[in-house]
Design an enzyme around this catalytic site. Structure first.
Site, PDB file in Angstrom:
ATOM      1  CG  ASP A 236     -74.328  38.318 -69.154  1.00 44.50           C
ATOM      2  OD1 ASP A 236     -74.039  39.082 -70.093  1.00 44.50           O
ATOM      3  OD2 ASP A 236     -74.972  38.686 -68.154  1.00 44.50           O
TER       4      ASP A 236
ATOM      5  CG  HIS B  85     -70.706  38.427 -65.245  1.00 40.84           C
ATOM      6  ND1 HIS B  85     -70.663  38.071 -66.579  1.00 40.84           N
ATOM      7  CD2 HIS B  85     -71.527  39.500 -65.177  1.00 40.84           C
ATOM      8  CE1 HIS B  85     -71.427  38.891 -67.278  1.00 40.84           C
ATOM      9  NE2 HIS B  85     -71.961  39.770 -66.455  1.00 40.84           N
TER      10      HIS B  85
ATOM     11  CG  HIS C 135     -78.770  39.495 -70.639  1.00 37.18           C
ATOM     12  ND1 HIS C 135     -78.333  40.217 -71.719  1.00 37.18           N
ATOM     13  CD2 HIS C 135     -77.930  39.797 -69.605  1.00 37.18           C
ATOM     14  CE1 HIS C 135     -77.276  40.934 -71.367  1.00 37.18           C
ATOM     15  NE2 HIS C 135     -77.013  40.705 -70.094  1.00 37.18           N
TER      16      HIS C 135
ATOM     17  CG  HIS D  66     -73.310  42.504 -73.426  1.00 38.28           C
ATOM     18  ND1 HIS D  66     -74.098  43.587 -73.082  1.00 38.28           N
ATOM     19  CD2 HIS D  66     -73.511  41.580 -72.447  1.00 38.28           C
ATOM     20  CE1 HIS D  66     -74.745  43.326 -71.957  1.00 38.28           C
ATOM     21  NE2 HIS D  66     -74.404  42.111 -71.561  1.00 38.28           N
TER      22      HIS D  66
END
Length: 310
Positions: free
Chosen positions: A241, A264, A237, A80
């Site tokens: 990321d 991720h 979001h 973040h």
């Protein structure tokens, strides 16, 4: 030209996975320093307490992004703060941190963006370098796909698919940097499922998660009292990321990054795939780059079928 912060800012909170108090102090840095974390809770001794933001320093991407140095010093949940720095166009900064994990704050990058806005940016005398995509590079892992495509701007397109009725299929495309990131992406919070909370905590994750920093979905929908900030906050979001994970390239990427059912681990694997194919990209200076921008788009990206499969 490269930029750094116009002053020092400090933010405090809790690590979402460790549950421990956490504090970060962002400080201006010289040109060509890049982004460097320093664990101020550790004594120097014979090992370095500094971890530079580079894709080769990624240690794990299990639920969060963890980077570390050759001496075993690590920093957790950097995605973040890296997204905020990339989205706001900050090239050089020292991040002093008093523990193993970056504070989650409200679960988004909004507080970091506001902190950067408070001190502003200083333009430095050294030109900024970019990684420019020359040829498409695609990586597929099961049903998850990521692809870098040539483009004259820094663009991220993200598609997600969840069976939960409050998420379903969502898509977004945005240009990294400026008002679009600040207004449309930075405020999107991390999310999780109530049914998985106990299992995650038993495994040592999510010990600091709460309704104050995480969108929580139960069987009947979002259980947070204030609901969502955006109707499609979930895909926003995921895009946030991705922005933070791609900052691990060590320089802005001129190209379009597209991911389908990503996260991720896919982001990092795709970045490693790109960097390993040296003919697919080049270093380029910031002079004479095109200055037109793309529109914020919530429709699925058109992705060509060409690719280098790996």
């Amino acid at each position: 030209m490269q930029t750094t912060l116009g002053g020092v800012v400090t933010l405090s909170g809790t690590g979402v996975h460790t549950g421990r108090p956490a504090r970060v102090t962002l400080k201006p840095a010289d040109a060509d320093s890049g982004i460097r974390f320093r664990r101020v809770d550790l004594s120097n001794g014979t090992r370095s307490t500094v971890v530079k933001v580079e894709h080769c320093n990624v240690k794990t991407m299990q639920l969060c992004t963890v980077i570390g140095n050759a001496d075993g010093v690590t920093v957790m949940t950097v995605e973040h703060i890296l997204a905020a720095l990339a989205g706001m166009g900050v090239d050089n900064v020292y991040v002093h941190i008093n523990g193993p994990e970056v504070p989650i704050l409200d679960g988004s990058a909004r507080d970091y963006v506001e902190a950067i806005d408070r001190v502003g940016l200083v333009t430095q005398s050294v030109p900024r370098s970019f990684i420019r995509i020359l040829h498409p590079v695609r990586l597929q892992i099961g049903e998850s796909i990521a692809e870098f495509q040539p483009h004259h701007r820094q663009v991220i397109s993200t598609d997600i698919e969840f069976t939960h009725r409050d998420i379903g299929n969502q898509s977004i495309t945005f240009e990294v940097g400026g008002e679009t990131f600040r207004e449309q992406i930075a405020g999107a919070r991390t999310f999780g499922f109530l049914a998985q909370a106990e299992q995650l905590r038993a495994a040592g994750y999510g010990l600091g998660a709460s309704l104050e920093n995480t969108i929580v979905l139960g069987d009947d929908g979002v259980i947070n009292d204030n609901g969502l900030r955006f109707t499609d906050e979930f895909v926003r979001h995921k895009a946030l990321d991705a922005c933070g994970d791609l900052a691990l390239a060590g320089a802005p990427i001129l190209g379009r990054f597209w991911s389908h059912r990503g996260g991720h681990q896919l982001n990092h694997a795709a970045l490693n795939c790109l960097m390993s194919q040296e003919r697919a990209w080049e270093w380029v200076g910031g002079d004479n780059l095109q200055t037109d921008t793309i529109a914020f788009d919530k429709t699925p990206a058109e992705v060509p079928e060409f690719a280098y499969a790996t």
